[in-house]
Design a protein around this motif. Structure first.
Motif, PDB file in Angstrom:
ATOM      1  N   GLU A 112     -60.463  58.823  10.905  1.00 56.93           N
ATOM      2  CA  GLU A 112     -62.090  58.484  11.029  1.00 56.93           C
ATOM      3  C   GLU A 112     -62.922  59.263  10.060  1.00 56.93           C
ATOM      4  O   GLU A 112     -62.402  60.503   9.737  1.00 56.93           O
ATOM      5  N   LYS A 113     -63.787  58.655   9.694  1.00 58.03           N
ATOM      6  CA  LYS A 113     -64.777  59.525   8.745  1.00 58.03           C
ATOM      7  C   LYS A 113     -66.219  59.290   9.108  1.00 58.03           C
ATOM      8  O   LYS A 113     -66.791  58.178   8.727  1.00 58.03           O
ATOM      9  N   PRO A 114     -66.738  59.966   9.810  1.00 54.21           N
ATOM     10  CA  PRO A 114     -67.865  60.040  10.513  1.00 54.21           C
ATOM     11  C   PRO A 114     -69.085  60.386   9.836  1.00 54.21           C
ATOM     12  O   PRO A 114     -70.247  60.195  10.232  1.00 54.21           O
ATOM     13  N   HIS A 115     -68.882  61.043   8.395  1.00 57.00           N
ATOM     14  CA  HIS A 115     -69.917  61.617   7.663  1.00 57.00           C
ATOM     15  C   HIS A 115     -70.170  60.699   6.310  1.00 57.00           C
ATOM     16  O   HIS A 115     -69.159  60.483   5.619  1.00 57.00           O
ATOM     17  N   SER A 116     -71.426  60.243   6.194  1.00 60.37           N
ATOM     18  CA  SER A 116     -71.763  59.105   5.234  1.00 60.37           C
ATOM     19  C   SER A 116     -72.630  59.626   4.326  1.00 60.37           C
ATOM     20  O   SER A 116     -73.589  60.382   4.976  1.00 60.37           O
ATOM     21  N   CYS A 117     -72.483  59.469   3.059  1.00 60.13           N
ATOM     22  CA  CYS A 117     -73.646  59.806   1.936  1.00 60.13           C
ATOM     23  C   CYS A 117     -74.951  58.806   1.923  1.00 60.13           C
ATOM     24  O   CYS A 117     -74.596  57.731   2.024  1.00 60.13           O
ATOM     25  N   ASN A 118     -76.008  59.320   2.167  1.00 58.66           N
ATOM     26  CA  ASN A 118     -77.127  58.702   1.892  1.00 58.66           C
ATOM     27  C   ASN A 118     -77.540  58.215   0.828  1.00 58.66           C
ATOM     28  O   ASN A 118     -78.151  57.083   0.606  1.00 58.66           O
ATOM     29  N   VAL A 119     -76.599  58.387  -0.366  1.00 55.63           N
ATOM     30  CA  VAL A 119     -77.252  57.911  -1.774  1.00 55.63           C
ATOM     31  C   VAL A 119     -76.082  56.909  -2.125  1.00 55.63           C
ATOM     32  O   VAL A 119     -76.767  55.654  -2.396  1.00 55.63           O
ATOM     33  N   CYS A 120     -74.973  57.112  -1.999  1.00 57.59           N
ATOM     34  CA  CYS A 120     -73.957  56.223  -2.426  1.00 57.59           C
ATOM     35  C   CYS A 120     -73.021  55.533  -1.229  1.00 57.59           C
ATOM     36  O   CYS A 120     -72.010  54.488  -1.501  1.00 57.59           O
ATOM     37  N   ASN A 121     -73.463  55.893  -0.020  1.00 55.96           N
ATOM     38  CA  ASN A 121     -72.674  55.309   1.273  1.00 55.96           C
ATOM     39  C   ASN A 121     -71.079  55.707   1.073  1.00 55.96           C
ATOM     40  O   ASN A 121     -70.582  55.307   2.097  1.00 55.96           O
ATOM     41  N   LYS A 122     -70.751  56.621   0.388  1.00 54.13           N
ATOM     42  CA  LYS A 122     -69.369  57.030   0.615  1.00 54.13           C
ATOM     43  C   LYS A 122     -69.029  57.854   1.936  1.00 54.13           C
ATOM     44  O   LYS A 122     -70.159  58.405   2.353  1.00 54.13           O
ATOM     45  N   ILE A 123     -67.859  57.688   2.512  1.00 52.50           N
ATOM     46  CA  ILE A 123     -67.757  58.427   3.843  1.00 52.50           C
ATOM     47  C   ILE A 123     -66.882  59.431   3.733  1.00 52.50           C
ATOM     48  O   ILE A 123     -65.840  59.340   3.002  1.00 52.50           O
ATOM     49  N   PHE A 124     -66.730  60.318   4.813  1.00 52.64           N
ATOM     50  CA  PHE A 124     -66.001  61.429   4.491  1.00 52.64           C
ATOM     51  C   PHE A 124     -65.429  62.063   6.109  1.00 52.64           C
ATOM     52  O   PHE A 124     -66.253  61.548   6.940  1.00 52.64           O
ATOM     53  N   SER A 125     -64.397  62.641   6.166  1.00 52.99           N
ATOM     54  CA  SER A 125     -63.737  62.925   7.302  1.00 52.99           C
ATOM     55  C   SER A 125     -64.563  64.314   7.723  1.00 52.99           C
ATOM     56  O   SER A 125     -64.885  64.474   8.929  1.00 52.99           O
ATOM     57  N   HIS A 126     -64.840  64.967   6.961  1.00 53.67           N
ATOM     58  CA  HIS A 126     -65.260  66.391   7.185  1.00 53.67           C
ATOM     59  C   HIS A 126     -66.966  66.578   6.462  1.00 53.67           C
ATOM     60  O   HIS A 126     -67.208  66.056   5.482  1.00 53.67           O
ATOM     61  N   LYS A 127     -67.566  67.262   7.320  1.00 46.35           N
ATOM     62  CA  LYS A 127     -69.100  67.690   6.963  1.00 46.35           C
ATOM     63  C   LYS A 127     -69.102  68.356   5.702  1.00 46.35           C
ATOM     64  O   LYS A 127     -70.042  68.126   4.853  1.00 46.35           O
ATOM     65  N   THR A 128     -68.180  69.418   5.585  1.00 46.87           N
ATOM     66  CA  THR A 128     -68.156  70.008   4.431  1.00 46.87           C
ATOM     67  C   THR A 128     -68.045  69.356   3.196  1.00 46.87           C
ATOM     68  O   THR A 128     -68.568  69.520   1.925  1.00 46.87           O
ATOM     69  N   SER A 129     -67.020  68.164   3.173  1.00 43.08           N
ATOM     70  CA  SER A 129     -66.631  67.486   2.193  1.00 43.08           C
ATOM     71  C   SER A 129     -67.989  66.607   1.924  1.00 43.08           C
ATOM     72  O   SER A 129     -68.387  66.634   0.358  1.00 43.08           O
TER      73      SER A 129
END
Length: 499
Positions: free
Chosen positions: A305-322
């Motif tokens: 699961e990668k619930p956190h996404s970047c608003n600029v390039c849409n890259k997704i991350f597992s952790h909020k800190t990442s």
């Protein structure tokens, strides 16, 4: 008149005689405060509040009380007796008043409200305590440190921090606590009880404070705001913790190494570094961790699961800190700076590792060969050489790797992907390190210097090769003569990137 009628008449007259005084006699008035009472006995009992007299004492612990009823209630703390129970859920209590207070958790009734902000409360004492948030008044103070509190019970609880006393113990596991409420919430771990439920979604919780925090998700309310930066919080306790960021206060210190922390939870987590304790384990693979948050974060490696996404390039991350650190790539922000050489970094850990270059410290050492490293990830990578473990394999060619990052780097050889591009000339590279060294061509930067002769290099490996040329007979002139030869040999072996 028959005998039966005479008896009935006498009884009725006696009953009338006993009732008449309550209607005809004057009330009994207190000469100190003017309070009135229907019976002399009630007045006498009231007088004790002025004189401080406590004629009723407990034979077990010696505590004294002004009323016999209070002594009887106190006796339940020794006997464990709870004669009053809730008709809805069956919970037992030692006092009838506690049952009445408990009933509002089922009815949701809040009969007492604040006249300033309209907040509702279960008890009158809660309203009085709440009013201090508006007035700022703290009438009760600690005689040891002078800290102010809004209620007397808060002072009593605070005193345990000075005395170290923990009078409340768990009957199941023997763990002791300084606060009665802490013991209460602890017992829920054994019983699995979650008595505080959300009226909106039905979720239940073991702590009332957790329920309050949960309710803000539905209401969106954040009534407590920071006077310094304006940040808002759903709970007063969260605002209090936040204020430590501005004040720099760290009231919780480690008795082993002296490190101090702004939050008690951080100190507790830190203590695991000394004890080596890892009480939380992954249910899937069994890996153990020192904090519950680490287990939760680790579980994402199993779920993907990668619930956190970047608003600029849409890259997704597992952790909020990442995601937070990723955003620095877009903003160019480097908030962590070195006080020695003014270098700045986007990651706090990068600054910590950088500082080791100044101090020469290598805190992570190999138990097998004794080699020391700057960070834990380098030690883990090194350990794979001893154990020969390569858990990460390529699905295309079957090559095995000891590190997941090495597998990720290897996969580019199959895909031909070059995700790293130069913003100056547009050249693209497969690896980030290649782009880093390429940028030195544009900037002319040579950050790696020889401590013996002062020559500088744009590559760390160039500096490493150069150091081997030094002997006692070598001079600066020899270094300069060999530099071109060294660099030619190094760049010949270095992986070339096509623009």
């Amino acid at each position: 008149m028959s005998r039966c009628h005479k008896v009935a008449y006498i009884i009725s007259m006696k009953t009338m005689d006993t009732k008449l005084p309550t209607h005809t006699k004057e009330p009994h008035t207190c000469k100190v405060c003017g309070s009135e009472f229907s019976t002399k006995r009630n007045l006498e009992r009231h007088i004790f509040t002025h004189t401080g007299e406590k004629p009723y004492s407990c034979q077990v612990c010696g505590l004294a009380f002004s009323q016999n009823a209070h002594l009887k209630t106190h006796q339940f703390t020794h006997s464990g007796e709870k004669p009053y129970s809730c008709e809805i859920c069956g919970l037992a209590f030692s006092r009838k008043a506690h049952v009445k207070r408990h009933m509002v958790t089922h009815t949701g009734e809040k009969p007492y409200s604040c006249q300033v902000c309209g907040s509702g409360f279960f008890r009158k004492a809660q309203v009085e305590s709440h009013m201090s948030t508006h007035t700022g008044e703290k009438p009760y103070s600690c005689q040891f440190c002078g800290s102010g509190f809004t209620s007397k019970s808060q002072v009593n609880n605070h005193m345990f921090t000075h005395t170290g006393e923990k009078p409340y113990s768990c009957q199941v596991c023997g763990k002791i606590f300084s606060q009665k409420t802490s013991l209460k919430y602890h017992t829920f771990k054994h019983t699995g009880e979650t008595p505080y439920s959300c009226n909106v979604c039905g979720l239940s919780f073991s702590h009332n404070s957790i329920l309050k925090r949960h309710m803000t998700k539905h209401t969106g309310e954040n009534p407590y705001s920071c006077d310094v930066c304006g940040s808002t919080f759903p709970l007063k306790s969260l605002l209090k913790k936040h204020m430590f960021i501005h004040t720099g206060e760290k009231p919780h210190s480690c008795q082993v190494c002296g490190s101090s922390f702004s939050q008690k939870a951080h100190l507790k987590r830190h203590m695991f570094t000394h004890s080596g304790e890892k009480p939380y384990s992954c249910e899937v693979c069994g890996l153990e961790y020192s904090t519950k948050a680490q287990v939760k974060s680790h579980m994402l490696t199993h779920t993907g699961e990668k619930p956190h996404s970047c608003n600029v390039c849409n890259k997704i991350f597992s952790h909020k800190t990442s995601l937070k650190y990723h955003m620095f790539k877009h903003t160019g922000e480097t908030p962590y700076s070195c006080e020695v050489c003014s270098s700045s970094f986007s990651h706090k850990t990068s600054l910590q590792y950088h500082m080791f270059k100044h101090t020469g410290e290598k805190p992570y050492s190999c138990d097998v060969c004794g080699l020391a490293f700057l960070n834990n990830s380098h030690l883990k990578r090194h350990m794979s050489k001893h154990i020969g473990e390569k858990p990460f394999s390529c699905e295309v060619c079957g090559s095995e790797f000891s590190q997941k990052s090495n597998l990720k780097t290897h996969m580019i050889t199959h895909t031909g992907e070059k995700p790293h591009s130069c913003q100056v000339c547009g050249s693209t590279f497969s690896h980030k390190i290649s782009l880093k060294y390429h940028m030195f061509k544009h900037t002319g930067k040579t950050p790696y210097s020889c401590e013996k002769c002062g020559l500088t290099f744009s590559h760390e490996m160039s500096l490493t090769a150069h150091r081997s040329t030094h002997t006692d007979e070598n001079t600066k002139q020899t270094c300069h003569e060999n530099k071109k030869k060294e660099l030619a040999e190094i760049y010949q072996d270095f992986p070339k990137e096509e623009p």
